[in-house]
Design an enzyme around this catalytic site. Structure first.
Site, short mmCIF file in Angstrom:
data_model
loop_
_atom_site.label_atom_id
_atom_site.label_comp_id
_atom_site.label_asym_id
_atom_site.label_seq_id
_atom_site.Cartn_x
_atom_site.Cartn_y
_atom_site.Cartn_z
CG ASN A 83 -2.28 0.77 0.99
OD1 ASN A 83 -2.37 1.66 0.31
ND2 ASN A 83 -3.38 -0.06 1.37
CG HIS A 113 24.57 2.69 10.55
ND1 HIS A 113 25.30 3.38 9.33
CD2 HIS A 113 23.12 3.16 10.08
CE1 HIS A 113 24.27 3.93 8.48
NE2 HIS A 113 23.08 3.67 8.99
N GLY A 140 -0.32 -1.50 9.21
CA GLY A 140 0.10 -0.08 8.91
C GLY A 140 1.30 0.49 9.70
CB SER A 158 -1.32 -1.33 13.02
OG SER A 158 -1.93 -1.75 11.97
CB THR A 163 14.11 -6.32 17.17
OG1 THR A 163 13.26 -6.79 18.24
CG2 THR A 163 13.42 -4.74 16.83
CE LYS A 164 15.78 -10.47 20.45
NZ LYS A 164 15.79 -10.43 21.70
NE ARG A 178 5.81 -8.22 24.38
CZ ARG A 178 5.77 -6.74 23.87
NH1 ARG A 178 6.91 -6.06 23.46
NH2 ARG A 178 4.91 -6.12 24.56
#
Length: 185
Positions: A83, A113, A140, A158, A163-164, A178
């Protein structure tokens, strides 16, 4: 080994390398051309997306605006949809499965980085690939960070920051993202 090869393999690379700069400029040119094509001229848009992206299914749809770094590291699955406002920083490969649905403002970010300021200040970067399995729905404003795999049939809520890795057949949400519950078919 070229800086491009290092980048794609997840090694430290210099983003100011001439070949990488040229790749980013080419992607921006193609994205700009796509944005100028009226939405009812889907064949023209699809032709330019096929030139921009590393691979695509026969059927796919990406709304404007769309932003990416290189394009050639993005592998877009059959019948996958993005979208408005999708951003993909594709310094490393991004694999989007078939029937993936992305709501507005999803960000897929392979670039990274160093944590140590001296290394970070040197300008060196690295990237890790991202894999999104078949039939995934991403809500979203979700952010998918480098090195993540999202398993088939899962739903990302949303605003989540992934991160995992997320396994197959689950609903996951939050910051950090989670597992909320399993999806039973």
């Amino acid at each position: 080994m070229t800086e491009k090869e290092k980048m794609i393999q997840g090694l430290s690379y210099d983003p100011l390398d001439k070949e990488l700069i040229a790749g980013r400029l080419n992607a921006r040119r193609l994205v700009s051309e796509i944005a100028k094509i009226p939405m009812d001229k889907e064949r023209q848009r699809r032709h330019l997306f096929k030139e921009l992206l590393g691979s695509t299914g026969k059927r796919f749809y990406i709304e404007n605006p769309f932003i990416c770094d290189y394009g050639y590291n993005i592998h877009w699955g059959e019948n996958a949809y993005a979208n408005f406002g999708c951003i993909i920083l594709d310094a490393a490969p991004v694999y989007i499965g078939k029937n993936v649905m992305m709501a507005p403002r999803v960000q897929i970010l392979t670039a990274n980085h160093p944590l140590e300021y001296e290394a970070r200040n040197s300008g060196i970067e690295f990237a890790e690939e991202i894999r999104i399995g078949d039939n995934v729905w991403i809500g979203g404003g979700a952010i998918i960070n480098s090195g993540v795999t999202i398993g088939e049939n899962s739903v990302i809520g949303s605003g989540s920051v992934v991160t995992k890795d997320i396994p197959e057949n689950v609903v996951a949400a939050g910051n950090p993202c989670r597992i909320i519950r399993e999806i039973k078919n």
